[in-house]
Design an enzyme around this catalytic site. Sequence first.
Site, short mmCIF file in Angstrom:
data_model
loop_
_atom_site.label_atom_id
_atom_site.label_comp_id
_atom_site.label_asym_id
_atom_site.label_seq_id
_atom_site.Cartn_x
_atom_site.Cartn_y
_atom_site.Cartn_z
N GLU B 264 0.84 -1.20 0.00
CA GLU B 264 0.00 0.00 0.00
C GLU B 264 0.87 1.25 0.00
OE1 GLU B 264 -3.11 -0.25 2.87
OE2 GLU B 264 -3.15 1.91 3.25
N ASP B 314 -11.10 7.05 0.31
CA ASP B 314 -11.20 7.62 1.66
C ASP B 314 -12.48 8.45 1.70
OD1 ASP B 314 -9.15 8.71 4.11
OD2 ASP B 314 -10.75 10.06 3.52
N HIS B 341 -9.81 3.00 2.78
CA HIS B 341 -8.99 3.45 3.89
C HIS B 341 -9.91 3.82 5.05
CE1 HIS B 341 -6.90 7.00 5.95
NE2 HIS B 341 -6.16 5.96 6.24
#
Lengths: 421, 421
Positions: B264, B314, B341
């Site tokens: 990541e 996100d 996330h």
Amino acid sequence: MRIASVRTHDIRFPTSRELDGSDAMNPDPDYSAAYAVLQADDGAEGHGFTFTIGRGNEVVRAALDALAPLIIGKPIDDLYQRLTHDSQIRWLGPEKGVMHLATAALVNAAWDLRAKRAGLPLWELLASLSPDEIVSLVDWRYLTDALTPAAARDLLSDSSDSRADRVSELKKHGYPAYTTSAGWLGYPDDKIERLARQAVADGFRMVKLKVGADLQDDVRRCALARTVLGPDVRIAVDANQRWSVPDAVAWMAALAEFDPWWIEEPTSPDDILGHAAIRRAVHPVRVATGEHIANRVVFKQLLQADAVDVVQLDACRVAGVNENIAVLLLAAAYRKPVCPHAGGVGLCEAVRHLSFFDYAAVSGSLDDRVIEYVDHLHEHFLDPALIAGGRYLAPTVPGFSTQMRPESLTRYAYPEGAAWQ
Amino acid sequence: MRIASVRTHDIRFPTSRELDGSDAMNPDPDYSAAYAVLQADDGAEGHGFTFTIGRGNEVVRAALDALAPLIIGKPIDDLYQRLTHDSQIRWLGPEKGVMHLATAALVNAAWDLRAKRAGLPLWELLASLSPDEIVSLVDWRYLTDALTPAAARDLLSDSSDSRADRVSELKKHGYPAYTTSAGWLGYPDDKIERLARQAVADGFRMVKLKVGADLQDDVRRCALARTVLGPDVRIAVDANQRWSVPDAVAWMAALAEFDPWWIEEPTSPDDILGHAAIRRAVHPVRVATGEHIANRVVFKQLLQADAVDVVQLDACRVAGVNENIAVLLLAAAYRKPVCPHAGGVGLCEAVRHLSFFDYAAVSGSLDDRVIEYVDHLHEHFLDPALIAGGRYLAPTVPGFSTQMRPESLTRYAYPEGAAWQ
């Protein structure tokens, strides 16, 4: 030398009242600066700013105030690293948007201070540095797959013997400019015609027109400009990010008959692959972008992907002088001309130093290189850009030419200054 | 329904005191929220926030205050467009950094208000919309070379008959999660070992470790985790942007023996071509990124360039729910799993709604899809994320789960709250 204090200002000019600066994406800008004054512990000052177009300038000033504690009491030499490597601040980018604009203002102020202390205009100070010193100014993180410090050093060393000749040449003849003053979207046809004729009379060999709001209008304006200017003066067109990729391709097909030299900002500044696709489709028209490119990582990819023909760095969008040196080195390594964005507030004053340095010490070439010029707001600066015969004259005053007159800082302070009352 | 007022808060938790949340790029985060409360003209409230890690949170709050005048007195329905299409504000991005984080908070607050008014948790409200309604929430500018509104509508229509079944399934079984709580860089080995065993006991089938500061440490920690977890539990590793492209390739070669599921954030979130190069080199290890991807244009290119295997949206980095729907549609069109996330402050609470909606109405798949879970700060929210057997339970409370407890808003207000005195 340590930084003793940081003063900040929110400066705005009410330019939207005249439609100067109007384009397809920005119909009513109030040209503004988030402005910082660094004071060193011996009392010397450096001035720097970033450019915005009005609303939100107070947020950039808040960013300046948030960054100031990172550098107060610290040496000036590692200011760029301190500002871009703070782990908590970095979350807000990284290295983009409001925080990065504010970083640009502070980094530029530090270089103004250094150059004043050295008693040299910034471009000459930079051109006096060794290849190793220049390489050490760059943050190489995220760049080494495209250019290594060693390769950059070689590139700088190749031309270092002939630097002095180019410095003399620049002092004698200046650097070519082009003008955007004729082509704002808000101007009527007769004003465009008059200003285009004036541009040629003033010695410019390239004029830029804003496009992208209405295709019929653009065809009419481009035809008018080509008729007035004849076949030999270059016409650049600028869409200010108005289009998606398919729109850009179709629109430029309709303007091709007017032989545009480049299409500027055809789409989102974040769209590297989109620029590459547009470039393939509009050839031989060149693709130009840069005034909104967030940082060196995006510039790197535009070059890696063969997505641009013209690199339009901005003095205050990436993190000031240091990150712009990375952009100059990348462009030189990929053999693409740098033609800086200017206009706005003080961008002509500042960015000419970078192009003069580029010719003196980095690319060593003037081929197809021009600095944008807009005749606008220069009177507010202590060392305004000077143009003669379509060329920027070499700056001679020590510093980065980024200092505004004290009376302008007072009169255009927002919202309390007299210009806003 | 119109917006009557916007209240803003700077909320910070002193998490750096415990090294929770430490990684190779962010050694000492103070998890924070720039928080906004929209009040409608009938008195109803929507709460939204964006996540930061401390310093500079006041700048995001200043951005909220700068954006508020654009929406006060205006209808709630076009709030996203008003915030992202203001020409002067747009100059500060466009669509990135501080202004975009603030936009996310306001857009999310508007959705919290809408969902509360509808009496539904947000994911169910979104899953009740028609394909046309969903498509109309997206700003298609800069996307149409990759996905057109018509193609998105087709994609949504294909699975709309079976939506109700998936909504029932989600209510019964929830959605798979993975945990990052074991692997913070600041933790000693015995704590990692204990937390890894606990993760498996809690039902998680994937654990994430932070890497990238020191290769020898990473090898030791990955070996330890693989020994404790056995061959069947997935181990993801996360470098938090620490590497240039060549570093990422070399480092991952050294970790390959521990069979990482994904790497990541191996490099800069702006480096699309860099991610593509890394992906080619580290195969079959997957490449994941997203928490710092600035906007839909960059997500688009990561998919076009085949640069990622896992899309880690996100809830609060891009412009909230609206722009995240664009990301979900793009990922579905390119058949890549979205694994959001989470962690931070309230990200688990918010982002689960997007994954539940994704399964119900967009991708229709759970294959290799997991939502990050970090057991941290949930107690400050009125509707905290609930986990059982390694899965997120379906949210049931009307709204977006983005509302903090009033006493937390008071106690952690920065700098005046009791937690900071």
